[in-house]
Structure formats: structure tokens, C-alpha cells
Design an enzyme around this catalytic site. Structure first.
Site, PDB file in Angstrom:
ATOM      1  N   ASP A  67      -1.680  -0.649   2.783  1.00  0.00           N
ATOM      2  CA  ASP A  67      -1.397   0.598   2.303  1.00  0.00           C
ATOM      3  C   ASP A  67      -1.701   1.684   3.705  1.00  0.00           C
ATOM      4  OD1 ASP A  67      -4.197   0.570   2.191  1.00  0.00           O
ATOM      5  OD2 ASP A  67      -4.236   0.779   0.079  1.00  0.00           O
ATOM      6  N   ASP A 136     -12.265   2.507  -9.946  1.00  0.00           N
ATOM      7  CA  ASP A 136     -11.387   2.672 -11.273  1.00  0.00           C
ATOM      8  C   ASP A 136     -10.604   1.240 -11.243  1.00  0.00           C
ATOM      9  OD1 ASP A 136      -9.581   2.773  -8.998  1.00  0.00           O
ATOM     10  OD2 ASP A 136      -9.003   4.919  -9.523  1.00  0.00           O
ATOM     11  N   HIS A 138      -8.432  -0.125  -8.909  1.00  0.00           N
ATOM     12  CA  HIS A 138      -6.982  -0.159  -8.347  1.00  0.00           C
ATOM     13  C   HIS A 138      -7.292  -1.432  -7.189  1.00  0.00           C
ATOM     14  CE1 HIS A 138      -8.742   3.007  -5.159  1.00  0.00           C
ATOM     15  NE2 HIS A 138      -8.836   2.015  -4.504  1.00  0.00           N
ATOM     16  N   GLU A 143      -3.096   2.726  -8.697  1.00  0.00           N
ATOM     17  CA  GLU A 143      -4.217   3.372  -9.432  1.00  0.00           C
ATOM     18  C   GLU A 143      -3.926   3.015 -10.920  1.00  0.00           C
ATOM     19  OE1 GLU A 143      -6.429   4.819  -8.284  1.00  0.00           O
ATOM     20  OE2 GLU A 143      -6.400   6.490  -6.887  1.00  0.00           O
TER      21      GLU A 143
HETATM   22  P1  PGA Z   1     -14.004   0.778  -0.577  1.00  0.00           P
HETATM   23  O1  PGA Z   1     -12.658   0.955  -1.107  1.00  0.00           O
HETATM   24  O2  PGA Z   1     -13.990  -0.709   0.215  1.00  0.00           O
HETATM   25  O3  PGA Z   1     -14.224   1.734   0.708  1.00  0.00           O
HETATM   26  O4  PGA Z   1     -14.808   0.830  -1.416  1.00  0.00           O
HETATM   27  C1  PGA Z   1     -12.185  -0.207  -1.969  1.00  0.00           C
HETATM   28  C2  PGA Z   1     -10.568   0.208  -2.535  1.00  0.00           C
HETATM   29  O5  PGA Z   1     -10.324   1.329  -2.622  1.00  0.00           O
HETATM   30  O6  PGA Z   1      -9.853  -0.614  -2.764  1.00  0.00           O
END
Ligand code: PGA
Length: 260
Positions: A67, A136, A138, A143
């Protein structure tokens, strides 16, 4: 799903790096799916060490990132292109023309997303997709309520994700609202998935992903239907798993060759 619980993020990252290195040695022209965020940083550090000290060769590998933020150029310090260059690409011998990251500055976003999907197909599909998980649930930036069949497209971030990611921007108001992300369906097409999760802030998402029902409300839960999904975590992220002792027992009983 294979659940691999290690005492610390360092140990889990080292094991996951061994798995990536094994894939690269077995198939030097491996197509890797890459993730950003705080979670894979130690994995990338270990891959860099393996490159420098043990000649791990990326020269024939191809990489596709999950992404990118819409509206951030690649030289912006918060862009995911910048992140990947800093943490991995400029430290290993991957060729720049085989590094792919969605272009968040594209004028024609649907065309950019279609081109990204086509580039993955042309490369022969992703052999191993590295993933983090949002608090959450994702994966990529898919999301909750994302279609579980989705392909690369534009998404709007939730407020929660924008707050979670504000640390690199300094302030929530500077976090872009839109991103380009591989879809859940794109991720599910990869031949192997390696998801990493560290810290108690991921424990609820991990418990629901591994032991909850499959639901678009918890996009990572679709990985229950992936043929080869390995979920690496530390003790804190494993904190809410009902069957934690069972997963440890299974892993400890494996022969060494199967622990990759
Ligand atoms: P993070 O993000 O590794 O910074 O916790 C994980 C994600 O959003 O997939």
C-alpha cells in the site's frame, strides 16, 4: 493457519526472516509481498544482516508493496516508498526496476490500481506476502467491512488507523485520509502469507483473526481460509488466544526442518 508464539518480537522476527531467506534460497527469483509499519522493521533488519553476513541474494527477487498513501511523493519521509528504501531496499541488492509500490501520486488512480494488479500477474503472482495487522484487524489498508474479494483500489482510512499512524507524521491532521492498497483478494492470491503481530494492542485483533468467525469486520480473519498462512507473534499479542498452550505445543513438537 500456523500459529507461532515466541517470547519476544526479536525472536519472532528472526524466525520469520529465516522463512523469507529459505524462500529466497529455494527460489532466487521469488516474488515477495512487502509490508510497512512498525511491525516488520526487525524482520527487515534481520534480512539486511543475512544479506551482509550470509550473502542472502535479492538480485533476482521482485517485490510488491501492499500500500501507499495518496498524495505523498516517494521522497516524502512518511511515504511507504521512503520507508522501504530506508529499512530494506537500499541495504540489499534488489534491482530497483523490480521494486513495485503503488504510486500515490497517480493522476488516474483506477488505472494505477489496474496496472498494479497486472504487474503482479505478469510477475507470476506473489510467492510470499508479509503482513502486519491493524489493531482493527486490517491487512494492507483493508479496513473493517472491506470486501473479502477486493482488488487493489483506493480506500479511506478509519480515524483509528489515522491515529495509530500519526506517530510518523507528528499529528493526526497530517495523515492522509486516502490510500492505495492491494485488496483482500489480492493478498489471498499469494502462495504463502506471513503475518507478524507484536504487543498487547494487537491481542484482540489476533484472537479474533485466529479464533473468531470469518468476517469482513475483521478482514484478517479470511486468512483462516488461506492454504499456507503463518502467524508469528510475541507473548503479548498472543495474550487473548484461548488455545495458546495448544499452538505452542504444536510448534514445539515440529521437526526442525518444518519450522521454516
Ligand atoms: P504497525 O501497523 O506495524 O505500525 O502496527 C500494522 C498495520 O497497520 O498493518
Amino acid at each position: 493457519m500456523e500459529i507461532i508464539i515466541q517470547p519476544t518480537p526479536e525472536e519472532a522476527s528472526r524466525l520469520a526472516a529465516r522463512l523469507v531467506a529459505h524462500a529466497l534460497r529455494e527460489k532466487p527469483d521469488c516474488v515477495l509481498g512487502m509490508a510497512t509499519g512498525g511491525t516488520p522493521v526487525k524482520l527487515y533488519e534481520e534480512l539486511v544482516r543475512l544479506h551482509v553476513e550470509e550473502d542472502l541474494d535479492f538480485s533476482r527477487a521482485t517485490a510488491f508493496n501492499l500500500d501507499e498513501y495518496v498524495g505523498l511523493p516517494g521522497d516524502h519521509p512518511c511515504s511507504y516508498r521512503y520507508f522501504m528504501e530506508e529499512h530494506l531496499y537500499r541495504h540489499v541488492n534488489i534491482s530497483p526496476e523490480r521494486v513495485h509500490i503503488p504510486n500515490g501520486m497517480a493522476e488516474d488512480i483506477p488505472a494505477e490500481c489496474e496496472m498494479y494488479e497486472a504487474a503482479i500477474r505478469t510477475a507470476g503472482g506473489i510467492d510470499m506476502q508479509i503482513l502486519g495487522i491493524g489493531s482493527d484487524g486490517h491487512i494492507g489498508f483493508n479496513e473493517p467491512t472491506s470486501s473479502l474479494a477486493s482488488r487493489t483500489r483506493i480506500k479511506t482510512l478509519t480515524d483509528k488507523t489515522r491515529r495509530d499512524n500519526a506517530r510518523t507524521f507528528g499529528s493526526v491532521k497530517d495523515v492522509p485520509k486516502h490510500v492505495l492498497t492491494m485488496g483482500v483478494g489480492t493478498i489471498m492470491d499469494s502462495r504463502q502469507v506471513v503475518l507478524l503481530a507484536f504487543g498487547s494492542q494487537k491481542a484482540n485483533a489476533i484472537a479474533r483473526t485466529v479464533e473468531g468467525p470469518i468476517s469482513a469486520m475483521m478482514p484478517a480473519s479470511i486468512l483462516q481460509t488461506h492454504r499456507v498462512a503463518k502467524i508469528f507473534m510475541d507473548e503479548e499479542a498472543a495474550g487473548l488466544l484461548e488455545r495458546k498452550a495448544y499452538y505452542k505445543w504444536v510448534f514445539e513438537g515440529k521437526p526442525d526442518w518444518q519450522k521454516f
